[in-house]
Design a protein around this motif. Structure first.
Motif, PDB file in Angstrom:
ATOM      1  N   PRO A 121       0.946  -1.283  -0.431  1.00 18.10           N
ATOM      2  CA  PRO A 121       0.011  -0.004  -0.049  1.00 18.10           C
ATOM      3  C   PRO A 121       1.262   1.247  -0.013  1.00 18.10           C
ATOM      4  O   PRO A 121       0.623   2.397  -1.262  1.00 18.10           O
ATOM      5  CB  PRO A 121      -0.675   0.048   1.036  1.00 18.10           C
ATOM      6  N   GLN A 122       2.142   1.369   0.905  1.00 16.94           N
ATOM      7  CA  GLN A 122       2.988   2.722   0.340  1.00 16.94           C
ATOM      8  C   GLN A 122       3.941   2.664  -1.260  1.00 16.94           C
ATOM      9  O   GLN A 122       3.599   3.547  -1.077  1.00 16.94           O
ATOM     10  CB  GLN A 122       4.147   2.310   1.451  1.00 16.94           C
ATOM     11  N   ALA A 123       4.061   1.720  -0.869  1.00 22.74           N
ATOM     12  CA  ALA A 123       4.518   1.487  -3.200  1.00 22.74           C
ATOM     13  C   ALA A 123       3.480   2.528  -3.728  1.00 22.74           C
ATOM     14  O   ALA A 123       3.989   3.033  -4.542  1.00 22.74           O
ATOM     15  CB  ALA A 123       4.616   0.409  -3.378  1.00 22.74           C
ATOM     16  N   LEU A 124       2.060   1.876  -3.604  1.00 23.27           N
ATOM     17  CA  LEU A 124       1.054   2.454  -3.654  1.00 23.27           C
ATOM     18  C   LEU A 124       0.722   4.032  -3.991  1.00 23.27           C
ATOM     19  O   LEU A 124       0.479   4.831  -4.794  1.00 23.27           O
ATOM     20  CB  LEU A 124      -0.311   2.212  -4.005  1.00 23.27           C
ATOM     21  N   GLU A 125       0.737   4.583  -2.462  1.00 18.53           N
ATOM     22  CA  GLU A 125       0.775   5.659  -1.802  1.00 18.53           C
ATOM     23  C   GLU A 125       1.545   6.742  -2.495  1.00 18.53           C
ATOM     24  O   GLU A 125       1.397   7.086  -3.603  1.00 18.53           O
ATOM     25  CB  GLU A 125       1.066   5.364  -0.867  1.00 18.53           C
ATOM     26  N   GLU A 126       2.938   6.044  -2.909  1.00 14.87           N
ATOM     27  CA  GLU A 126       3.602   7.208  -3.150  1.00 14.87           C
ATOM     28  C   GLU A 126       3.499   7.344  -4.902  1.00 14.87           C
ATOM     29  O   GLU A 126       4.235   8.332  -5.441  1.00 14.87           O
ATOM     30  CB  GLU A 126       5.448   6.199  -3.485  1.00 14.87           C
ATOM     31  N   TRP A 127       3.174   6.254  -5.908  1.00 13.80           N
ATOM     32  CA  TRP A 127       2.855   6.148  -6.661  1.00 13.80           C
ATOM     33  C   TRP A 127       2.421   6.673  -7.096  1.00 13.80           C
ATOM     34  O   TRP A 127       2.128   7.891  -7.618  1.00 13.80           O
ATOM     35  CB  TRP A 127       2.697   4.908  -8.205  1.00 13.80           C
ATOM     36  N   LEU A 128       1.317   6.832  -6.572  1.00 13.41           N
ATOM     37  CA  LEU A 128      -0.725   7.786  -6.767  1.00 13.41           C
ATOM     38  C   LEU A 128       0.696   9.222  -6.357  1.00 13.41           C
ATOM     39  O   LEU A 128      -0.080  10.026  -7.154  1.00 13.41           O
ATOM     40  CB  LEU A 128      -1.633   7.311  -5.779  1.00 13.41           C
ATOM     41  N   ARG A 129       1.008  10.088  -5.086  1.00 10.18           N
ATOM     42  CA  ARG A 129       1.745  10.994  -4.943  1.00 10.18           C
ATOM     43  C   ARG A 129       2.385  11.643  -6.174  1.00 10.18           C
ATOM     44  O   ARG A 129       2.508  12.537  -6.547  1.00 10.18           O
ATOM     45  CB  ARG A 129       2.148  10.728  -3.960  1.00 10.18           C
ATOM     46  N   ALA A 134      -1.218  14.256   0.099  1.00  9.74           N
ATOM     47  CA  ALA A 134       0.363  13.918   0.166  1.00  9.74           C
ATOM     48  C   ALA A 134       0.171  13.434   1.985  1.00  9.74           C
ATOM     49  O   ALA A 134       0.678  11.727   2.865  1.00  9.74           O
ATOM     50  CB  ALA A 134       1.374  15.171   1.662  1.00  9.74           C
ATOM     51  N   ASP A 135      -1.391  13.753   2.708  1.00 12.53           N
ATOM     52  CA  ASP A 135      -1.882  12.532   3.311  1.00 12.53           C
ATOM     53  C   ASP A 135      -2.865  11.228   3.561  1.00 12.53           C
ATOM     54  O   ASP A 135      -2.479  11.041   4.403  1.00 12.53           O
ATOM     55  CB  ASP A 135      -2.748  13.505   4.378  1.00 12.53           C
ATOM     56  N   THR A 136      -2.530  11.238   2.259  1.00 10.09           N
ATOM     57  CA  THR A 136      -3.314   9.852   1.798  1.00 10.09           C
ATOM     58  C   THR A 136      -2.248   7.948   2.489  1.00 10.09           C
ATOM     59  O   THR A 136      -1.521   8.204   2.233  1.00 10.09           O
ATOM     60  CB  THR A 136      -3.418   9.102   0.347  1.00 10.09           C
ATOM     61  N   ARG A 137      -3.407   7.879   3.173  1.00 14.76           N
ATOM     62  CA  ARG A 137      -3.353   5.880   3.931  1.00 14.76           C
ATOM     63  C   ARG A 137      -4.160   5.150   3.025  1.00 14.76           C
ATOM     64  O   ARG A 137      -4.982   5.721   3.155  1.00 14.76           O
ATOM     65  CB  ARG A 137      -3.168   6.023   5.114  1.00 14.76           C
ATOM     66  N   LEU A 138      -2.794   4.528   2.115  1.00 14.04           N
ATOM     67  CA  LEU A 138      -3.798   3.194   1.899  1.00 14.04           C
ATOM     68  C   LEU A 138      -4.124   2.220   2.540  1.00 14.04           C
ATOM     69  O   LEU A 138      -3.109   1.571   3.241  1.00 14.04           O
ATOM     70  CB  LEU A 138      -3.412   3.109   0.387  1.00 14.04           C
ATOM     71  N   ARG A 139      -4.578   0.981   2.199  1.00 16.12           N
ATOM     72  CA  ARG A 139      -4.605   0.077   2.676  1.00 16.12           C
ATOM     73  C   ARG A 139      -4.319  -1.479   2.217  1.00 16.12           C
ATOM     74  O   ARG A 139      -4.753  -1.469   0.506  1.00 16.12           O
ATOM     75  CB  ARG A 139      -6.093  -0.212   4.190  1.00 16.12           C
ATOM     76  N   ALA A 140      -4.371  -2.744   1.989  1.00 17.43           N
ATOM     77  CA  ALA A 140      -3.842  -4.066   1.273  1.00 17.43           C
ATOM     78  C   ALA A 140      -5.703  -3.756   0.384  1.00 17.43           C
ATOM     79  O   ALA A 140      -5.001  -4.304  -0.652  1.00 17.43           O
ATOM     80  CB  ALA A 140      -4.099  -4.937   2.479  1.00 17.43           C
ATOM     81  N   THR A 141      -6.365  -2.981   0.531  1.00 23.40           N
ATOM     82  CA  THR A 141      -8.101  -3.845   0.063  1.00 23.40           C
ATOM     83  C   THR A 141      -7.470  -2.545  -1.289  1.00 23.40           C
ATOM     84  O   THR A 141      -8.159  -3.470  -2.795  1.00 23.40           O
ATOM     85  CB  THR A 141      -9.145  -3.307   0.762  1.00 23.40           C
ATOM     86  N   ASP A 142      -7.109  -1.395  -0.839  1.00 24.60           N
ATOM     87  CA  ASP A 142      -6.309  -0.683  -1.596  1.00 24.60           C
ATOM     88  C   ASP A 142      -5.743  -1.242  -3.347  1.00 24.60           C
ATOM     89  O   ASP A 142      -5.742  -0.931  -4.458  1.00 24.60           O
ATOM     90  CB  ASP A 142      -6.154   0.863  -1.385  1.00 24.60           C
ATOM     91  N   LEU A 143      -4.484  -1.820  -2.800  1.00 22.53           N
ATOM     92  CA  LEU A 143      -3.823  -1.924  -3.474  1.00 22.53           C
ATOM     93  C   LEU A 143      -3.952  -3.061  -4.482  1.00 22.53           C
ATOM     94  O   LEU A 143      -4.252  -2.926  -5.255  1.00 22.53           O
ATOM     95  CB  LEU A 143      -2.122  -2.822  -2.457  1.00 22.53           C
ATOM     96  N   ASP A 144      -4.532  -4.345  -3.709  1.00 23.80           N
ATOM     97  CA  ASP A 144      -6.095  -5.053  -4.866  1.00 23.80           C
ATOM     98  C   ASP A 144      -6.479  -4.689  -5.718  1.00 23.80           C
ATOM     99  O   ASP A 144      -6.901  -5.266  -6.310  1.00 23.80           O
ATOM    100  CB  ASP A 144      -6.725  -5.454  -4.141  1.00 23.80           C
ATOM    101  N   ALA A 145      -7.083  -3.212  -5.057  1.00 20.89           N
ATOM    102  CA  ALA A 145      -8.241  -3.004  -5.801  1.00 20.89           C
ATOM    103  C   ALA A 145      -7.482  -1.929  -6.986  1.00 20.89           C
ATOM    104  O   ALA A 145      -7.850  -1.864  -8.173  1.00 20.89           O
ATOM    105  CB  ALA A 145      -8.986  -1.645  -5.824  1.00 20.89           C
ATOM    106  N   ALA A 146      -6.162  -1.832  -6.443  1.00 21.72           N
ATOM    107  CA  ALA A 146      -5.598  -0.962  -8.227  1.00 21.72           C
ATOM    108  C   ALA A 146      -5.299  -1.796  -9.087  1.00 21.72           C
ATOM    109  O   ALA A 146      -5.296  -1.931 -10.315  1.00 21.72           O
ATOM    110  CB  ALA A 146      -4.309  -0.098  -7.510  1.00 21.72           C
ATOM    111  N   VAL A 147      -4.423  -2.721  -8.455  1.00 28.74           N
ATOM    112  CA  VAL A 147      -3.854  -4.442  -9.545  1.00 28.74           C
ATOM    113  C   VAL A 147      -5.228  -5.314  -9.749  1.00 28.74           C
ATOM    114  O   VAL A 147      -5.126  -5.633 -10.881  1.00 28.74           O
ATOM    115  CB  VAL A 147      -2.948  -5.419  -8.130  1.00 28.74           C
TER     116      VAL A 147
END
Length: 179
Positions: A35-43, A50-63
Motif C-alpha cells: 500500500p505504501q508503494a501505491l501511495e508513493e506512485w499515486l503522489r 500527502a496525507d493519503t493512507r491506503l490499505r491492502a484492499t486499495d492495493l488489491d483494487a489497483a492491481v
C-alpha cells in the motif's frame, strides 16, 4: 486529474519483460508491492494527497484494475467481465456540463477509470497498446501516423522480431523457390 500518459505509466507498474538484450536478461518486476508503494506512485502522479493512507484492499483494487485494463489492451475476451467492476455514471458539474464519473469510493481509482473513459470517447484509447513481442508486453502510446504500431520500441522489440523472422527464412528456404 489523470492523463493518458499516467494511464500508460499505471499499466507499466508491472514489468512483464523477460527478453535478453546485450547478454543480459531483463528481470520482470512489480512496482506496486505494498500500500505504501501505491501511495508513493499515486503522489508522484498527482493523484493522491500527502496525507493519503491506503490499505491492502486499495492495493488489491489497483492491481485488479491494472490487470483488467492490460487484458483489454490485449483484446482478452475475459476483460469485459473484469471491467464490469468499474461502472461509470453521468453527472452534471456546477456549470451544467455533462460529465462521466466513477464512484468507487477511491478518488484516485476513479480518476484513472474516468480518464480511460474520456480517452475511449476521444478515440485515444486505441493508440494505447501492449507491445506485440510476447517477451515484452510493455504498454506504449502508438504515435505513428497510421496508428498501426506494434512494438514499444522498434529498435529493440521490432528489430528482434524482424531479425528472428529473417533467420527463420534463411534456415528454411521456401520449397517453391525453384527456378
Amino acid at each position: 486529474m489523470a492523463t493518458l500518459r499516467v494511464i500508460e505509466e499505471f499499466l507499466n507498474t508491472v514489468d512483464e519483460r523477460t527478453f535478453r538484450r546485450h547478454g543480459e536478461n531483463h528481470v520482470p518486476g512489480e512496482r506496486l508491492t505494498s500500500p505504501q508503494a501505491l501511495e508513493e506512485w499515486l503522489r508522484a502522479q498527482g493523484l493522491a494527497a500527502a496525507d493519503t493512507r491506503l490499505r491492502a484492499t486499495d492495493l488489491d483494487a489497483a492491481v485488479e484494475l491494472r490487470t483488467a485494463l492490460r487484458r483489454a489492451l490485449g483484446a482478452d475476451a475475459g476483460a469485459t467481465a473484469a471491467l464490469r467492476n468499474y461502472p461509470l455514471h453521468l453527472a452534471l458539474d456546477t456549470s451544467g456540463a455533462l460529465l462521466v464519473t466513477a464512484r468507487s469510493g477511491r478518488p484516485w481509482l476513479d480518476a484513472i477509470t474516468e480518464e480511460v473513459a474520456r480517452s475511449t470517447a476521444r478515440g485515444d484509447w486505441t493508440r494505447l497498446k501492449l507491445c506485440a513481442a510476447p517477451d515484452c508486453r510493455w504498454a506504449f502510446y502508438d504515435a505513428s501516423r497510421s496508428g498501426r504500431g506494434r512494438w514499444c520500441d522498434m529498435e529493440i522489440c521490432g528489430n528482434r522480431h524482424k531479425t528472428r523472422a529473417y533467420r527463420e527464412r534463411r534456415q528454411h528456404p521456401a520449397a517453391d523457390r525453384t527456378p
